[in-house]
Design a protein around this motif. Structure first.
Motif, PDB file in Angstrom:
ATOM      1  N   MET A 112      26.854 -26.496  35.404  1.00 11.50           N
ATOM      2  CA  MET A 112      27.163 -27.926  35.503  1.00 11.50           C
ATOM      3  C   MET A 112      28.601 -28.190  35.026  1.00 11.50           C
ATOM      4  SD  MET A 112      24.590 -29.486  36.896  1.00 11.50           S
ATOM      5  CE  MET A 112      24.801 -31.221  36.469  1.00 11.50           C
ATOM      6  N   VAL A 123      24.430 -26.536  41.936  1.00 11.57           N
ATOM      7  CA  VAL A 123      23.161 -26.458  41.212  1.00 11.57           C
ATOM      8  C   VAL A 123      22.096 -27.122  42.075  1.00 11.57           C
ATOM      9  CG1 VAL A 123      21.887 -27.166  39.149  1.00 11.57           C
ATOM     10  CG2 VAL A 123      24.275 -26.449  38.949  1.00 11.57           C
ATOM     11  N   ARG A 167      25.490 -38.833  36.164  1.00 12.38           N
ATOM     12  CA  ARG A 167      25.265 -38.135  37.423  1.00 12.38           C
ATOM     13  C   ARG A 167      24.152 -38.820  38.215  1.00 12.38           C
ATOM     14  NH1 ARG A 167      27.635 -33.027  37.501  1.00 12.38           N
ATOM     15  NH2 ARG A 167      27.410 -33.333  39.725  1.00 12.38           N
ATOM     16  N   ILE A 217      20.858 -38.362  40.669  1.00 10.69           N
ATOM     17  CA  ILE A 217      19.850 -37.321  40.802  1.00 10.69           C
ATOM     18  C   ILE A 217      18.517 -37.913  41.230  1.00 10.69           C
ATOM     19  CG2 ILE A 217      19.033 -37.430  38.407  1.00 10.69           C
ATOM     20  CD1 ILE A 217      19.102 -34.278  38.466  1.00 10.69           C
ATOM     21  N   LEU A 227      25.550 -31.080  42.836  1.00 12.46           N
ATOM     22  CA  LEU A 227      24.171 -31.102  42.347  1.00 12.46           C
ATOM     23  C   LEU A 227      23.240 -31.611  43.452  1.00 12.46           C
ATOM     24  CD1 LEU A 227      22.039 -30.937  40.083  1.00 12.46           C
ATOM     25  CD2 LEU A 227      22.793 -33.209  39.343  1.00 12.46           C
ATOM     26  N   SER A 280      19.306 -32.314  44.470  1.00  8.68           N
ATOM     27  CA  SER A 280      17.983 -32.478  43.857  1.00  8.68           C
ATOM     28  C   SER A 280      17.008 -33.093  44.846  1.00  8.68           C
ATOM     29  CB  SER A 280      18.081 -33.339  42.597  1.00  8.68           C
ATOM     30  OG  SER A 280      18.667 -34.598  42.888  1.00  8.68           O
TER      31      SER A 280
END
Length: 174
Positions: free
Chosen positions: A93, A99, A118, A120, A149, A151
Motif C-alpha cells: 500500500m 493490491v 482511500r 474501497i 487498490l 476491491s
C-alpha cells in the motif's frame, strides 16, 4: 508478467482464491502463496480447495513482488494478528503497488492502517470497520482506487473483480 504475492491461510473462501488465481494465471501472471509459516497446506472454509503454501512470511520480501492478492473468508482475520504479515501488506500500500482484496480481504489493510482516505468496497459486515479506518465505502461490485487498490464484496462479484485485476496489471505492464 507480474509476480503476485498471495497472503492466505486456513478458512479462506475457496472460490475467492481459485477464480482470481485462474484469471491471473490465464493472463500470464505468477501466483505465490504466503502464510505465517511455509512448507504446509491450507484448506478453504468450504473444504473444496487445498493450497500448498510456497513460502512462510519470513522467507519473502515485498520488494520481490509486483502485486498483492488477499482472498476473503476467515483467512484475512487469522493473518492480521501477525505483525510480519501486516507489515508485508502495508508495504504494498505504501509503495502504491497493485493490491487486490475481496470480501473480508480488506481486514488485513485495516490492521495495516493503510485505508485512510482511500475508496474501497468489501463484505457488508466490515463496512463500519472500513469507515472507522478512514476509508470511503462504496457498495459496488468492484471498486478501483487510484489505479492501485481493487476491491470487491462477495463471490458473485468475481467476474468484475477478475476483469479489473487483470486490466490493472495490463495497464501497469507488469
Amino acid at each position: 508478467m507480474a509476480k503476485v504475492a498471495t497472503l492466505i491461510t486456513d478458512l479462506f473462501e475457496d472460490i475467492e482464491f481459485t477464480s482470481p488465481k485462474e484469471a491471473l494465471q490465464e493472463a500470464g501472471h505468477t501466483i505465490v502463496t504466503i502464510d505465517k509459516e511455509g512448507n504446509k497446506a491450507v484448506r478453504g472454509k468450504q473444504g473444496e480447495v487445498r493450497v500448498e503454501i510456497d513460502y512462510g512470511i519470513d522467507d519473502v520480501n515485498p520488494d520481490d513482488f509486483d502485486a498483492l492478492f488477499i482472498p476473503g473468508g476467515f483467512s484475512p482475520d487469522l493473518l492480521r494478528d501477525d505483525d510480519r504479515v501486516v507489515a508485508f501488506a502495508k508495504k504494498f500500500m505504501s509503495d502504491m503497488k497493485p493490491v487486490f482484496a475481496i470480501c473480508h480481504g480488506p481486514q488485513l489493510l485495516i490492521t495495516a492502517r493503510s485505508l485512510e482516505g482511500r475508496d474501497i468496497t468489501g463484505y457488508k459486515s466490515i463496512r463500519v470497520d472500513l469507515e472507522n479506518a478512514g476509508a470511503n465505502f462504496h457498495d459496488e461490485e468492484v471498486f478501483v482506487c487510484q489505479k492501485q487498490l481493487v476491491s470487491s464484496r462477495t463471490p458473485k462479484d468475481l467476474p468484475a473483480f477478475n476483469r479489473e485485476i487483470v486490466n490493472l496489471l495490463k495497464e501497469k505492464e507488469l
